[in-house]
Design a protein around this motif. Structure first.
Motif, PDB file in Angstrom:
ATOM      1  N   MET A 139       0.823  -1.206   0.000  1.00  0.00           N
ATOM      2  CA  MET A 139       0.000   0.000   0.000  1.00  0.00           C
ATOM      3  C   MET A 139       0.863   1.265   0.000  1.00  0.00           C
ATOM      4  N   ASN A 140       1.978   1.246   0.755  1.00  0.00           N
ATOM      5  CA  ASN A 140       2.844   2.414   0.821  1.00  0.00           C
ATOM      6  C   ASN A 140       3.453   2.755  -0.533  1.00  0.00           C
ATOM      7  N   LEU A 141       3.859   1.711  -1.275  1.00  0.00           N
ATOM      8  CA  LEU A 141       4.428   1.950  -2.601  1.00  0.00           C
ATOM      9  C   LEU A 141       3.400   2.610  -3.516  1.00  0.00           C
ATOM     10  N   PHE A 142       2.178   2.108  -3.528  1.00  0.00           N
ATOM     11  CA  PHE A 142       1.140   2.682  -4.378  1.00  0.00           C
ATOM     12  C   PHE A 142       0.792   4.102  -3.937  1.00  0.00           C
ATOM     13  N   SER A 143       0.849   4.356  -2.627  1.00  0.00           N
ATOM     14  CA  SER A 143       0.598   5.708  -2.129  1.00  0.00           C
ATOM     15  C   SER A 143       1.649   6.671  -2.655  1.00  0.00           C
ATOM     16  N   LEU A 144       2.913   6.264  -2.603  1.00  0.00           N
ATOM     17  CA  LEU A 144       3.998   7.110  -3.073  1.00  0.00           C
ATOM     18  C   LEU A 144       3.878   7.382  -4.575  1.00  0.00           C
ATOM     19  N   VAL A 145       3.619   6.349  -5.355  1.00  0.00           N
ATOM     20  CA  VAL A 145       3.486   6.525  -6.805  1.00  0.00           C
ATOM     21  C   VAL A 145       2.315   7.453  -7.121  1.00  0.00           C
ATOM     22  N   ALA A 146       1.204   7.269  -6.411  1.00  0.00           N
ATOM     23  CA  ALA A 146       0.034   8.112  -6.656  1.00  0.00           C
ATOM     24  C   ALA A 146       0.329   9.577  -6.350  1.00  0.00           C
ATOM     25  N   VAL A 147       1.049   9.825  -5.270  1.00  0.00           N
ATOM     26  CA  VAL A 147       1.373  11.207  -4.893  1.00  0.00           C
ATOM     27  C   VAL A 147       2.324  11.838  -5.905  1.00  0.00           C
ATOM     28  N   LEU A 148       3.313  11.086  -6.361  1.00  0.00           N
ATOM     29  CA  LEU A 148       4.243  11.615  -7.362  1.00  0.00           C
ATOM     30  C   LEU A 148       3.516  11.985  -8.647  1.00  0.00           C
ATOM     31  N   LEU A 149       2.568  11.143  -9.073  1.00  0.00           N
ATOM     32  CA  LEU A 149       1.796  11.450 -10.276  1.00  0.00           C
ATOM     33  C   LEU A 149       0.867  12.644 -10.049  1.00  0.00           C
ATOM     34  N   LEU A 150       0.231  12.672  -8.880  1.00  0.00           N
ATOM     35  CA  LEU A 150      -0.692  13.764  -8.569  1.00  0.00           C
ATOM     36  C   LEU A 150       0.030  15.102  -8.522  1.00  0.00           C
ATOM     37  N   GLU A 151       1.233  15.085  -7.979  1.00  0.00           N
ATOM     38  CA  GLU A 151       1.993  16.334  -7.876  1.00  0.00           C
ATOM     39  C   GLU A 151       2.411  16.862  -9.249  1.00  0.00           C
ATOM     40  N   GLN A 152       2.680  15.960 -10.183  1.00  0.00           N
ATOM     41  CA  GLN A 152       3.020  16.402 -11.531  1.00  0.00           C
ATOM     42  C   GLN A 152       1.806  17.008 -12.239  1.00  0.00           C
ATOM     43  N   ILE A 153       0.614  16.476 -11.933  1.00  0.00           N
ATOM     44  CA  ILE A 153      -0.603  16.972 -12.571  1.00  0.00           C
ATOM     45  C   ILE A 153      -1.065  18.272 -11.926  1.00  0.00           C
ATOM     46  N   ARG A 154      -1.054  18.313 -10.603  1.00  0.00           N
ATOM     47  CA  ARG A 154      -1.533  19.493  -9.863  1.00  0.00           C
ATOM     48  C   ARG A 154      -0.611  19.763  -8.686  1.00  0.00           C
ATOM     49  N   PRO A 155       0.421  20.578  -8.881  1.00  0.00           N
ATOM     50  CA  PRO A 155       1.349  20.892  -7.781  1.00  0.00           C
ATOM     51  C   PRO A 155       0.630  21.583  -6.635  1.00  0.00           C
ATOM     52  N   LEU A 156       1.026  21.251  -5.426  1.00  0.00           N
ATOM     53  CA  LEU A 156       0.411  21.814  -4.233  1.00  0.00           C
ATOM     54  C   LEU A 156       1.087  23.124  -3.848  1.00  0.00           C
ATOM     55  N   PRO A 157       0.327  24.209  -3.634  1.00  0.00           N
ATOM     56  CA  PRO A 157       0.923  25.442  -3.083  1.00  0.00           C
ATOM     57  C   PRO A 157       1.249  25.244  -1.604  1.00  0.00           C
ATOM     58  N   TYR A 158       2.366  24.588  -1.344  1.00  0.00           N
ATOM     59  CA  TYR A 158       2.697  24.110  -0.006  1.00  0.00           C
ATOM     60  C   TYR A 158       2.693  25.214   1.042  1.00  0.00           C
ATOM     61  N   ARG A 159       3.311  26.352   0.723  1.00  0.00           N
ATOM     62  CA  ARG A 159       3.469  27.392   1.741  1.00  0.00           C
ATOM     63  C   ARG A 159       2.120  27.910   2.225  1.00  0.00           C
ATOM     64  N   SER A 160       1.195  28.162   1.312  1.00  0.00           N
ATOM     65  CA  SER A 160      -0.091  28.720   1.717  1.00  0.00           C
ATOM     66  C   SER A 160      -1.036  27.671   2.287  1.00  0.00           C
ATOM     67  N   VAL A 161      -0.921  26.427   1.819  1.00  0.00           N
ATOM     68  CA  VAL A 161      -1.864  25.385   2.233  1.00  0.00           C
ATOM     69  C   VAL A 161      -1.402  24.654   3.495  1.00  0.00           C
ATOM     70  N   VAL A 162      -0.086  24.461   3.642  1.00  0.00           N
ATOM     71  CA  VAL A 162       0.430  23.644   4.745  1.00  0.00           C
ATOM     72  C   VAL A 162       1.267  24.467   5.723  1.00  0.00           C
ATOM     73  N   HIS A 163       2.319  25.092   5.214  1.00  0.00           N
ATOM     74  CA  HIS A 163       3.286  25.723   6.113  1.00  0.00           C
ATOM     75  C   HIS A 163       2.690  26.878   6.916  1.00  0.00           C
ATOM     76  N   GLU A 164       2.025  27.807   6.246  1.00  0.00           N
ATOM     77  CA  GLU A 164       1.500  28.973   6.952  1.00  0.00           C
ATOM     78  C   GLU A 164       0.431  28.616   7.981  1.00  0.00           C
ATOM     79  N   PRO A 165      -0.545  27.723   7.671  1.00  0.00           N
ATOM     80  CA  PRO A 165      -1.492  27.336   8.725  1.00  0.00           C
ATOM     81  C   PRO A 165      -0.824  26.687   9.928  1.00  0.00           C
ATOM     82  N   LEU A 166       0.156  25.815   9.686  1.00  0.00           N
ATOM     83  CA  LEU A 166       0.862  25.194  10.807  1.00  0.00           C
ATOM     84  C   LEU A 166       1.680  26.226  11.583  1.00  0.00           C
ATOM     85  N   ALA A 167       2.308  27.157  10.863  1.00  0.00           N
ATOM     86  CA  ALA A 167       3.100  28.190  11.536  1.00  0.00           C
ATOM     87  C   ALA A 167       2.199  29.095  12.374  1.00  0.00           C
ATOM     88  N   ARG A 168       1.019  29.446  11.870  1.00  0.00           N
ATOM     89  CA  ARG A 168       0.080  30.257  12.659  1.00  0.00           C
ATOM     90  C   ARG A 168      -0.382  29.504  13.893  1.00  0.00           C
TER      91      ARG A 168
END
Length: 312
Positions: free
Chosen positions: A1-30
């Protein structure tokens, strides 16, 4: 399951990159700054309590949701794994600036490369030569590949469900947010977060460095790791990123570190690595090194999956 999760995330990121700073980093930092304002009484013990409540709570929530979904349907649990891994790791967190800097240097547009490097690192880059720009970009890329890819993956595979990925990302953000303060009270409060992340990152740092050595120049990588890593100072996260940089430099056969003039002042940095000065060609080689290390991960996971299928 972990291998398929990793492959899925790599493909998803190529299709739709995540705006990490605004979606993850800044909420956690706040969230971290909110807890600091509530708990900070100038003592390390209060920092410990705040860290356990915040980071521990996030890990428990992620693990609890995974367990509940797995009880309903394993496919739902897998989708939760993919979502959490998508939020906590990714090449696009650093590849945008790196690719643009590489292109600017190939076009011999050094002023634009300086501007991009300054935006990426948050430090002035005036008057830097093309070789220095390439050297600093490679350092940032190797460090970011560990913090946003390999470090997350190691913890993801060591702990059940998405708990490891959440632990690594949250611990890194809290160490970064609480570790930047200069006054004594805030420094004491944030000390535990840095120490905790150093413990969490101890094994991932060495696995990343070992991966670079295996897929690169093994002998030089090991030599630089053993003899140069401890000369690199810890960053604001308080962890030994010099292990990754030394191994990566040796694997590439390039010299990193060395003094740099920033904002009119000389930053006294140790030299790590062996071989030639950095240039735009070494930047491309660094990309190849990171991808080969990731392919090594995928191969190992595939072999482990086959072993579990044919095992007793």
């Amino acid at each position: 399951m972990n291998l398929f999760s990793l492959v899925a995330v790599l493909l998803l990121e190529q299709i739709r990159p995540l705006p990490y700073r605004s979606v993850v980093h800044e909420p956690l930092a706040r969230f971290a700054r909110f807890l600091e304002g509530y708990f900070n009484a100038g003592e390390r013990s209060y920092g410990l309590i705040a860290w356990v409540i915040s980071v521990g709570g996030l890990v428990l929530v992620a693990g609890g949701v995974y367990a509940a979904l797995n009880a309903l349907n394993p496919l739902l649990a897998w989708l939760w794994n993919v979502l959490v891994l998508y939020l906590t790791m990714g090449f696009r967190q650093f590849s945008h600036y790196y690719t643009d800097i590489q292109l600017a240097l190939r076009m011999e547009d050094v002023p634009h490369a300086r501007q991009l490097l300054s935006e990426w690192r948050g430090r002035p880059a005036d008057d830097l030569s093309s070789s220095t720009i390439a050297r600093l970009a490679i350092e940032e890329a190797l460090s970011a590949s560990h913090r946003h890819v390999f470090g997350v993956l190691v913890c993801f595979f060591l702990l059940p469900g998405p708990c490891g990925a959440v632990l690594y990302r949250a611990a890194a953000v809290f160490a970064d947010t609480w570790g930047r303060r200069n006054d004594d009270a805030a420094e004491r409060f944030g000390k535990f977060s840095q120490q905790a992340f150093a413990v969490i990152d101890w094994l991932p740092l060495r696995i990343t460095a070992a991966g670079f050595a295996i897929v690169g120049n093994f002998e030089d990588a090991v030599y630089c790791w053993r003899n140069q890593a401890d000369k690199w100072p810890d960053d604001q996260l308080g962890s030994g990123i010099g292990i990754v940089l030394a191994s990566g430099a040796g694997a590439l056969g390039v010299r990193l570190g060395m003094p740099v003039v920033e904002a009119g002042e000389i930053s006294d940095r140790a030299e790590i690595g062996t071989g030639d000065e950095a240039d735009v060609d070494f930047m491309q080689s660094a990309v190849g090194l990171v991808w080969r290390a990731l392919m090594l991960w995928l191969l190992l996971l595939l072999l482990l999956g086959f072993a579990s299928m044919v095992g007793p």
